[in-house]
Design a protein around this motif. Structure first.
Motif, PDB file in Angstrom:
ATOM      1  N   LYS A 180       0.793  -1.207  -0.138  1.00 45.46           N
ATOM      2  CA  LYS A 180       0.172   0.184  -0.035  1.00 45.46           C
ATOM      3  C   LYS A 180       0.914   1.432   0.007  1.00 45.46           C
ATOM      4  O   LYS A 180       0.611   2.118  -0.743  1.00 45.46           O
ATOM      5  CB  LYS A 180      -0.993   0.112   1.166  1.00 45.46           C
ATOM      6  N   ASP A 181       1.931   1.195   0.941  1.00 47.92           N
ATOM      7  CA  ASP A 181       2.824   2.164   0.881  1.00 47.92           C
ATOM      8  C   ASP A 181       3.483   2.544  -0.294  1.00 47.92           C
ATOM      9  O   ASP A 181       3.608   3.874  -0.921  1.00 47.92           O
ATOM     10  CB  ASP A 181       3.881   2.044   1.861  1.00 47.92           C
ATOM     11  N   LEU A 182       3.744   1.612  -1.089  1.00 45.90           N
ATOM     12  CA  LEU A 182       4.390   1.566  -2.400  1.00 45.90           C
ATOM     13  C   LEU A 182       3.442   2.078  -3.564  1.00 45.90           C
ATOM     14  O   LEU A 182       3.727   2.880  -4.232  1.00 45.90           O
ATOM     15  CB  LEU A 182       4.953   0.222  -2.810  1.00 45.90           C
ATOM     16  N   ALA A 183       2.099   1.944  -3.410  1.00 48.04           N
ATOM     17  CA  ALA A 183       1.177   2.482  -4.465  1.00 48.04           C
ATOM     18  C   ALA A 183       1.110   3.770  -4.186  1.00 48.04           C
ATOM     19  O   ALA A 183       0.833   4.326  -5.028  1.00 48.04           O
ATOM     20  CB  ALA A 183      -0.049   1.469  -3.978  1.00 48.04           C
ATOM     21  N   HIS A 184       1.019   4.056  -2.689  1.00 50.96           N
ATOM     22  CA  HIS A 184       0.814   5.554  -2.393  1.00 50.96           C
ATOM     23  C   HIS A 184       2.098   6.515  -2.949  1.00 50.96           C
ATOM     24  O   HIS A 184       1.770   7.741  -3.114  1.00 50.96           O
ATOM     25  CB  HIS A 184       0.369   5.759  -1.029  1.00 50.96           C
ATOM     26  N   SER A 185       3.082   5.611  -3.155  1.00 53.15           N
ATOM     27  CA  SER A 185       4.227   6.663  -3.334  1.00 53.15           C
ATOM     28  C   SER A 185       4.234   6.803  -4.759  1.00 53.15           C
ATOM     29  O   SER A 185       5.097   7.248  -5.314  1.00 53.15           O
ATOM     30  CB  SER A 185       5.657   5.825  -2.812  1.00 53.15           C
ATOM     31  N   GLY A 186       3.228   6.172  -5.463  1.00 53.86           N
ATOM     32  CA  GLY A 186       3.087   6.562  -7.236  1.00 53.86           C
ATOM     33  C   GLY A 186       4.011   5.352  -7.964  1.00 53.86           C
ATOM     34  O   GLY A 186       3.938   5.674  -9.094  1.00 53.86           O
TER      35      GLY A 186
END
Ligand code: ATP
Ligand code: MG
Lengths: 240, 219
Positions: A180-186
């Motif tokens: 999720k963090d990775l997804a939010h980081s773009g």
């Protein structure tokens, strides 16, 4: 970012993917779901040419992967992959797992590679495991290391093949949180998963495959709440 | 029952020298066999069909015929064909090396193929080229499977080396026979070199165990 045109893959006479066309835009997170044997893994593996497409074209940043002149190794540098069973290098420490490819493939200096690796280990919450060997880690920790290993190459696209399917239930969340963090980081991501919660919450789009056919390609909420096809409805009924 | 070991005492240096003679050709045969075996193993796991076919045929022939026959062919038949008078020493290295390479290639092939396929995929997905993947990722892991089996092969070769006595090479075995003929007593010299063979094999076994233990540390 990545564009698939009329992709067909056969193993012998067995057509595993039929005429698939789709596109993943930069920064987009796409979930790929479907019954077992529907061709999800094969589809993902075609994108970094671990499987060679029988027909059709795949473009990454307008570069044709299926062109024999394309340097496959160079393309793979830009695409990270995370496997169901981690496939960490057991004879290397966690830190060496992360620095190996950047040093050997990207010719990064050892100091730079290590700095990058430690930074990534902190991001996935495993700073204290740098010197550990993979066999001493739990499944969830292994998968987080595997994600960090892929990220160490600074890929533009990340492929995940059922990254939580081999984990004990209590470890699924720690891995999904990292994703999720990775997804939010773009990060641009293609994720084969059975985690419908993740697909609904995090993904921008859902691809539904059945018998090698891309049956639905749409926005998660409408897919889950009102699937357009009978096949998707039947599938969702079974798993939800 | 009459056993008299005092009579072989004068012959002991002669027989001990056989250790050196045996070890010398065993060493070269192992080395030769290992190099050829490695090349054959690479043929077998590679994607070039004629080379794969060649390596398989080679293995089949050398494993499918008696070693003593291979030794005889090299020692007696090569001079007949080529006119080159090959020495027993060279024949022994050739026969044992060529024969051993067939087994070694199978050991290495199996060891490499026993490494999880996921390792190859993970390396490829990271963009690691084939050669580096082999030397840095696959072979170090294959070594764990390969070394114990390789040690066994070397032990077998050391014992089977006694076959070279049949072409007149003055190895341990042959020396026991020479002493036996001299004394008209066979049991004592044969028993004596038996102990020597056993000691050599035990030595190799201990080395093997030591190496294995060292490898296991990294788990
Ligand atoms: N290397 C291969 N050789 C032959 N057939 C294969 C190969 N890989 C996959 N297949 C076949 O292709 C079909 C699709 O497999 P794939 O692994 O892509 O499905 P999947 O959707 O990922 O399934 P799962 O949910 O079980 O992982 C299956 O019928 C499988 O047997
Ligand atoms: Mg799969």
């Amino acid at each position: 970012m990545i564009k698939v045109e009329n992709l067909t893959k056969k193993f012998g006479n067995n057509e595993v993917l039929s005429n698939i066309s789709t596109e993943i835009k930069k920064g987009e997170v796409v979930s790929i779901i479907g019954p077992s044997g529907s061709g999800k893994s094969t589809f993902l593996r075609c994108m970094n040419l671990l499987e060679k497409p029988t027909n059709g074209k795949i473009y990454i940043n307008d570069k044709d992967l299926t062109d024999p002149k394309t340097n496959i190794m160079q393309v793979r540098e830009q695409i990270g992959m995370v496997f169901q069973h981690f496939h960490l290098f057991p004879h290397l420490s966690v830190l060496d797992n992360l620095t190996y490819a950047p040093m050997k493939v990207k010719k990064m200096s050892k100091a730079a590679a290590q700095e990058k690796a430690l930074d990534l280990l902190e991001k996935v919450g495993l700073s204290d495991k740098a010197d550990a060997y993979p066999n001493s880690l739990s499944g969830g920790q292994k998968q987080r290391v595997a994600i960090a290993r892929a990220l160490a190459m600074e890929p533009e696209l990340m492929l995940f093949d059922e990254p939580t399917s081999a984990l004990d239930p209590e470890m699924v969340k720690e891995v999904l949180d990292v994703m999720k963090d990775l997804a939010h980081s773009g990060m641009t991501m293609a994720v084969v998963t059975h985690e419908m919660g993740f697909a609904r919450e995090v993904a921008d789009r859902v691809l539904f495959l059945d018998h090698g056919v891309l049956v639905e390609d749409g926005e998660p909420n409408s897919f889950f709440d009102a699937p357009k096809t009978e096949r998707a409805a039947t599938f969702l009924e079974k798993i939800l | 029952m009459n056993l008299d070991f005092t009579q072989i005492v004068p012959y002991i240096p002669f027989m001990l020298e056989g250790i050196w003679v045996t070890l010398r050709f065993v060493f070269f045969a192992i080395l030769f066999g290992f190099i050829i075996g490695t090349v054959l193993a690479l043929f077998k796991i590679g994607s070039i069909r004629p080379l794969r076919w060649f390596a398989d045929a080679y293995t089949s022939i050398f494993r499918g015929t008696p070693l003593i026959l291979q030794l005889m062919i090299i020692y007696f038949a090569v001079p007949q064909l080529s006119g080159y008078d090959i020495s027993p020493f060279l024949s022994a290295i050739l026969a044992f090396g060529l024969n051993s390479s067939a087994y070694v290639s199978e050991i290495i092939r199996a060891g490499i193929q026993a490494v999880d396929k996921g390792q190859t995929e993970a390396a490829l997905a990271l963009g690691v080229p084939y050669r580096q993947m082999m030397t840095d990722i696959i072979l170090p892991q294959a070594m764990k499977n390969i070394l114990p089996a390789l040690m066994n092969e070397f032990i077998t070769l050391t014992k089977e080396s006694a076959l070279v006595s049949t072409i007149g090479y003055l190895d341990l075995m042959r020396r026991a026979q020479v002493v036996g003929a001299d004394l008209y007593r066979n049991f004592e010299p044969l028993l004596f070199v038996g102990v020597l063979y056993w000691s050599m094999v035990m030595g190799l076994t201990l080395i093997g165990r030591f190496v294995e233990r060292r490898l296991r540390v990294s788990d």
